[in-house]
Design an enzyme around this catalytic site. Sequence first.
Site, PDB file in Angstrom:
ATOM      1  N   CYS A  36      12.914  10.987   7.180  1.00  0.00           N
ATOM      2  CA  CYS A  36      12.806  10.632   8.596  1.00  0.00           C
ATOM      3  C   CYS A  36      14.119  10.909   9.311  1.00  0.00           C
ATOM      4  O   CYS A  36      14.143  11.123  10.522  1.00  0.00           O
ATOM      5  CB  CYS A  36      12.406   9.169   8.749  1.00  0.00           C
ATOM      6  N   LYS A  52       0.875  -1.166   0.000  1.00  0.00           N
ATOM      7  CA  LYS A  52       0.000   0.000   0.000  1.00  0.00           C
ATOM      8  C   LYS A  52       0.911   1.213   0.000  1.00  0.00           C
ATOM      9  O   LYS A  52       1.360   1.672   1.038  1.00  0.00           O
ATOM     10  CB  LYS A  52      -0.918   0.001   1.220  1.00  0.00           C
ATOM     11  N   GLU A  79       8.951   1.703  11.230  1.00  0.00           N
ATOM     12  CA  GLU A  79      10.059   2.651  11.047  1.00  0.00           C
ATOM     13  C   GLU A  79       9.407   4.024  10.994  1.00  0.00           C
ATOM     14  O   GLU A  79       8.799   4.391   9.995  1.00  0.00           O
ATOM     15  CB  GLU A  79      10.836   2.320   9.765  1.00  0.00           C
ATOM     16  N   GLU A 120       7.831  16.408  14.543  1.00  0.00           N
ATOM     17  CA  GLU A 120       8.452  16.145  13.250  1.00  0.00           C
ATOM     18  C   GLU A 120       7.664  16.888  12.173  1.00  0.00           C
ATOM     19  O   GLU A 120       6.501  16.588  11.920  1.00  0.00           O
ATOM     20  CB  GLU A 120       8.471  14.646  12.938  1.00  0.00           C
TER      21      GLU A 120
END
Length: 475
Positions: free
Chosen positions: A285, A176, A251, A372
Site C-alpha cells: 500500500c 478473515k 487502512e 492503485e
Amino acid sequence: MVGLQDVTNLIDGRAVPARSGAWLHKIRPADETLLCRVARSDADDVVDAVRAARAAQPEWAERTAVARGDIVRELALLLRDRREEASEIVVEETGKPLELARGETDAAVEMGLFIAGEGRRSYGRTTTASMAHRTVLTMRQPLGVAALVMSFNTPLPNIAWKAFPAMFCGNGAVVKPSEHTPASASFFAELALEAGVPPGALNVVHGLGGEAGAALVAHPDVDLVSFTGSAAAGRAINEVAARRLAKTCLELGGKNALVVCDDADLDRAVQWVLASAFSNAGQRCASASRVVVFDAVYDAFRERLVDAVATLDSQPVISQESMERILEAVARAQEEGATVLAGGTRLERPGWHVAPTVLEDVVADAEISRLELFGPVTVLYRVADLDEAIELVNDSPYGLTAAIHTSSVHRAMRFAERAQAGVVVVNAGTHGSEPHMGFGGVKDSGTGWREAGIEALDVYSDLKVVNLVVDPSKA
C-alpha cells in the site's frame, strides 16, 4: 510446507472445515502449482466464529492488561522460535524470497513485543473538576468482537498489526485473511492457542471476500471492523458497518509519490525507488508508484534508474488475475501516450511474473496516475520546482505516504508541511513503518485511524470516563 494439506477454519479452538464442505484451491504464485485446499466458508461459518468470539470475550477481558500482555508476549516469542517455518509458509503462499519473508516474520514478532509492553504502560489520565472532592479519570475498555479482514501482501505483519492489539485490548476476534494467504493466518492462530490465548478468543474463517468477508462485516454482533485492502472494498465495508454504527478502521490504498529534487543524492534516490516501487513485486500500500523528478536532474536520474531496474530479479505477483490486471493497465497507458522505459510485459518463466516496469510521458489525470495497481509499476513525472512537485504529489485521490530526496532541510520541512499524506519520509523510501509508529493516511487511504503504535489501542478499545465523588465528612 511439506506436502499437500487442507487449510481449515479455526473456530473455538478447533480446526473445522466449512459447513458446506466447499473448498478453494490455493495456487503457488512462483510456479502455478497447487499448494493446498482452503475452506470456502460462508455465512454459517461466520455465525459460528462470531458466536465463539462473543462467548470467549468476557473471560478474556476479565484478565488484567498485564496478564493479556504476557500472553501476547508469549505468542510473539513462539513466532520468533518458529521463524523458519513461518517464513517458509509465506514463501510458498506468495512466491517472495525467503530473506524478505524472514524480515516480515521478524516485523510481526516485533509488533507483538511492542504491544505486550503496553501491559505495563496502559496508562489512563486524571483531570480536575469544578465540583469539590470529585476525581475524574479514564480507563480503556474492550469493544467486544472485532472482525479483522486483511490483504495478502505481507501476511504475518498484516495479522500481527491487527490481532496483537485486538487481543491485548480484551476483545474476541475473528480473522478473515486473504484467500491467497490462508496458511500463514492459520499458523498464527494455532500458535496463539499454544501461547495461552483461550479457545474462541481468536478465530480464523477462510474464504472469499464476497462470501465469508461480506458475512463477517454484516454480522450484527461484530462491534469493530478493521480492514486492510482496496479503497473500493473499504467503501463497501464502511457502508455496511455504518448501518449499525459499528466502529470501522480502514487502512486502504495509496498512490504514493517519491520526489527527487535537484540537490538530491541521485544514486541514493535510485536505490530507494527500487526498494519502494519493486520490492515485494510492488504489492505494498506504501509502494512508490509515482516518482516526481526536478527537470534539472530528470534525464540523469532516468538513465540511472532504468539501468538499475535492468539488474532486478522479478518476484511474482499473487495471482493470474492480478498479473493480467496490471498488464492491461500498462497497455491502456501506452494507448494513451505513455512511453515504456523498462518492462511492461510478462516474463517468460513459470509463475505470474510482471517485469519491473517504468513509464514516462503520463499526465497527472491519466488512469495509471490515479489507479492503485498493486504491482511492480512506477511512473516518472518531470516538474520544474518544489511547488510544482508538491502540487503533483497532492493531485491524487490517495494520501497514504510520500517521500522527498533533498539536501535542504528547508525543502524537507516545507514538503512535510504541505504533502497530503499520513506518513512523510525524507531521504528514504515511501515504505518502512515500524511497530511503534502509527500508520495510516488521508483521503481515500483511510478513515483517520492509525494502525500500529500506541494509536492502535485507540482502534481496539474505547475510553471510559469515571467520576469519583467522595464525602470528606465520612473520611
